[in-house]
Scaffold this motif. Structure first.
Motif, PDB file in Angstrom:
ATOM      1  N   VAL A 174       0.897  -1.205  -0.345  1.00 18.70           N
ATOM      2  CA  VAL A 174      -0.591   0.220   0.082  1.00 18.70           C
ATOM      3  C   VAL A 174       0.979   1.003   0.361  1.00 18.70           C
ATOM      4  N   ILE A 175       0.560   2.579  -0.477  1.00 20.10           N
ATOM      5  CA  ILE A 175       0.609   3.527  -0.405  1.00 20.10           C
ATOM      6  C   ILE A 175      -0.256   4.274   0.743  1.00 20.10           C
ATOM      7  N   ILE A 176       0.766   5.281   0.906  1.00 19.25           N
ATOM      8  CA  ILE A 176       0.267   6.550   2.632  1.00 19.25           C
ATOM      9  C   ILE A 176       0.960   7.484   2.237  1.00 19.25           C
ATOM     10  N   THR A 177       0.467   8.190   1.911  1.00 20.27           N
ATOM     11  CA  THR A 177       0.663   9.319   0.990  1.00 20.27           C
ATOM     12  C   THR A 177       0.478  10.586   2.567  1.00 20.27           C
ATOM     13  N   GLY A 178       0.862  12.107   2.956  1.00 17.21           N
ATOM     14  CA  GLY A 178       0.433  13.053   3.239  1.00 17.21           C
ATOM     15  C   GLY A 178       2.008  12.742   4.799  1.00 17.21           C
ATOM     16  N   ILE A 179       2.731  11.949   5.329  1.00 15.33           N
ATOM     17  CA  ILE A 179       3.634  11.677   6.557  1.00 15.33           C
ATOM     18  C   ILE A 179       4.998  12.274   6.438  1.00 15.33           C
ATOM     19  N   ASN A 255      -0.644  12.961  15.988  1.00 15.64           N
ATOM     20  CA  ASN A 255      -0.312  13.059  16.859  1.00 15.64           C
ATOM     21  C   ASN A 255       0.924  13.991  15.705  1.00 15.64           C
ATOM     22  N   LEU A 256       1.003  13.556  14.761  1.00 16.48           N
ATOM     23  CA  LEU A 256       1.750  14.693  13.836  1.00 16.48           C
ATOM     24  C   LEU A 256       2.033  15.856  13.628  1.00 16.48           C
ATOM     25  N   PRO A 257       3.723  16.436  12.857  1.00 20.46           N
ATOM     26  CA  PRO A 257       4.168  17.521  13.387  1.00 20.46           C
ATOM     27  C   PRO A 257       3.403  19.296  12.222  1.00 20.46           C
ATOM     28  N   GLY A 258       3.501  20.036  12.367  1.00 23.29           N
ATOM     29  CA  GLY A 258       2.701  20.592  11.553  1.00 23.29           C
ATOM     30  C   GLY A 258       1.446  21.039  11.048  1.00 23.29           C
ATOM     31  N   ASP A 259       0.932  22.266  10.342  1.00 24.15           N
ATOM     32  CA  ASP A 259      -0.733  21.521   9.723  1.00 24.15           C
ATOM     33  C   ASP A 259      -1.430  20.014   9.852  1.00 24.15           C
ATOM     34  N   ASP A 260      -2.652  20.791  10.176  1.00 23.51           N
ATOM     35  CA  ASP A 260      -3.493  18.932  10.070  1.00 23.51           C
ATOM     36  C   ASP A 260      -4.094  18.903   8.796  1.00 23.51           C
ATOM     37  N   HIS A 261      -4.160  17.269   7.926  1.00 17.23           N
ATOM     38  CA  HIS A 261      -3.932  17.145   6.835  1.00 17.23           C
ATOM     39  C   HIS A 261      -4.120  15.930   7.061  1.00 17.23           C
ATOM     40  N   GLN A 262      -4.675  15.517   5.631  1.00 15.83           N
ATOM     41  CA  GLN A 262      -5.719  14.163   5.148  1.00 15.83           C
ATOM     42  C   GLN A 262      -4.572  12.785   5.306  1.00 15.83           C
ATOM     43  N   ILE A 263      -4.566  12.589   5.577  1.00 17.79           N
ATOM     44  CA  ILE A 263      -3.037  11.143   4.800  1.00 17.79           C
ATOM     45  C   ILE A 263      -3.873  10.047   4.457  1.00 17.79           C
ATOM     46  N   ILE A 264      -4.112   9.909   3.152  1.00 13.19           N
ATOM     47  CA  ILE A 264      -4.447   9.109   2.429  1.00 13.19           C
ATOM     48  C   ILE A 264      -3.610   7.285   1.721  1.00 13.19           C
ATOM     49  N   VAL A 265      -4.785   6.900   2.030  1.00  5.82           N
ATOM     50  CA  VAL A 265      -4.028   5.095   2.012  1.00  5.82           C
ATOM     51  C   VAL A 265      -4.335   4.628   0.513  1.00  5.82           C
ATOM     52  N   ARG A 266      -3.805   4.217  -0.366  1.00  4.43           N
ATOM     53  CA  ARG A 266      -4.068   3.670  -1.899  1.00  4.43           C
ATOM     54  C   ARG A 266      -2.782   2.078  -2.119  1.00  4.43           C
ATOM     55  N   ASP A 267      -3.822   1.443  -2.760  1.00  5.23           N
ATOM     56  CA  ASP A 267      -2.966   0.139  -2.772  1.00  5.23           C
ATOM     57  C   ASP A 267      -2.018   0.865  -3.844  1.00  5.23           C
ATOM     58  N   HIS A 268      -1.516  -0.311  -3.856  1.00  2.00           N
ATOM     59  CA  HIS A 268       0.639   0.503  -5.031  1.00  2.00           C
ATOM     60  C   HIS A 268      -0.154  -0.437  -6.277  1.00  2.00           C
ATOM     61  N   VAL A 269       0.295   0.404  -7.394  1.00  2.00           N
ATOM     62  CA  VAL A 269      -0.372  -0.520  -8.667  1.00  2.00           C
ATOM     63  C   VAL A 269       0.503   0.042  -9.499  1.00  2.00           C
ATOM     64  N   VAL A 270       0.337  -0.458 -10.540  1.00  2.00           N
ATOM     65  CA  VAL A 270       2.212  -0.540 -11.656  1.00  2.00           C
ATOM     66  C   VAL A 270       1.251   1.017 -11.860  1.00  2.00           C
TER      67      VAL A 270
END
Length: 321
Positions: A174-179, A255-270
């Protein structure tokens, strides 16, 4: 050419019989090219019979002329009551020469017609052969087009199979974006697992993929995407199910630093499917798409006022929307 039946090109060296006026190729009469000019100047007969016939005609013509001259002289000397009989004799002799001339002309016309008939027959045969060749070529073209269609279908099938094989290798990721890229990745992923109630022990490896800079120059504002590789497909599916039950994940939840934002999780695809996903995201209004997401290596789409879910694997599938 009366010997071989082929055309005689006038602009090239040729032989012409002064008796019958037929044309011949020099080689058909075993005459060299050096002899042709001299022979044509002195006169040439194609055969002995032609020469005798020509000589006889000259003799008859000379005799006719002499006879006509004699008759005319005698006519002038004889009394007037014999003029009518003399004129009749002259007319008969002239009529005889005219018949001979017409006979020769008719024979020549017959020969010409025969030659033209043979030529026409030959042309018809050639036309039939060309028609058969054309039909054969058309059949070959049809076969090649059919083979081309089959090959295109096979290539498409092979490409699809290769894409599926590539996707199968990425099925447990999976790919997690926003870290934030300065944060402890394993600790952050562990917090996300604890938040949604998933087992962190099912994860084999975590690593950053890329980063994108926000407008703020703070290090904590540089967000990245992380690749999370699970040990097996069951572990990944369990994580996805619990994440969906929990709902949207925001940075403040872990509890991540910085402005609040959504963390997006999606499958890893070609890359092919990722590109397709991005195209749908950009064209969703034009396509009438309300929801779109990636699940188990497939791009899924649901349109407005519809409960049907479309599985988009190719550009052709997208265009059918």
């Amino acid at each position: 050419c009366k010997s071989c039946g082929k055309y005689v090109k006038i602009r090239y060296l040729h032989l012409k019989c002064i008796g019958c006026e037929d044309l011949y190729h020099p080689h058909c009469k075993n005459i060299t090219n050096d002899q042709v000019s001299e022979i044509n100047q002195t006169g040439w007969f194609c055969s002995k019979s032609c020469e005798l016939s020509y000589t006889a005609e000259d003799t008859v013509s000379s005799s006719d002329e002499s006879l006509n001259t004699t008759l005319i002289r005698k006519t002038n000397q004889q009394p007037s009551h014999n003029n009518k009989s003399n004129e009749t004799n002259i007319a008969k002799m002239s009529d005889s020469n005219y018949k001979v001339m017409m006979f020769n002309m008719i024979n020549e016309m017959r020969e010409t017609m025969k030659f033209n008939t043979n030529l026409l027959t030959d042309l018809k045969k050639r036309s039939q052969r060309l028609t058969k060749k054309q039909d054969k070529l058309e059949q070959d073209v049809t076969c090649l087009r059919t083979e081309n269609t089959v090959l295109k279908a096979e290539i498409k099938s092979v490409r699809t199979e290769l894409t599926n094989q590539k996707q199968a290798k990425l099925a447990t990721n999976v790919i997690i974006t926003g870290i934030p890229n300065k944060s402890d990745l394993n600790a952050t992923i562990g917090k996300i697992c604890n938040l949604v109630g998933a087992n962190f022990g099912a994860i084999e490896k975590c690593e950053f993929l890329s980063s994108k800079n926000s407008s703020n120059n703070s290090d904590h504002e540089k967000l990245s995407s992380a690749l999370v590789m699970f040990k097996d497909l069951d572990g990944k599916n369990e994580f996805n199910e619990k994440r969906k039950i929990y709902g949207k994940i925001f940075s403040k939840n872990v509890n991540l630093p910085g402005d609040d934002h959504q963390i997006i999780v999606r499958d890893h695809v070609v890359p092919e499917l990722k590109k397709l996903y991005d195209e749908i995201r950009k064209e969703k209004d034009a396509l009438g798409v309300e929801f779109y997401w990636i699940q188990n290596g497939a791009v899924l789409v649901r349109k407005y006022n519809s409960k049907k879910i479309y599985n988009i694997k190719t550009v052709f599938d997208k265009n059918k929307l």
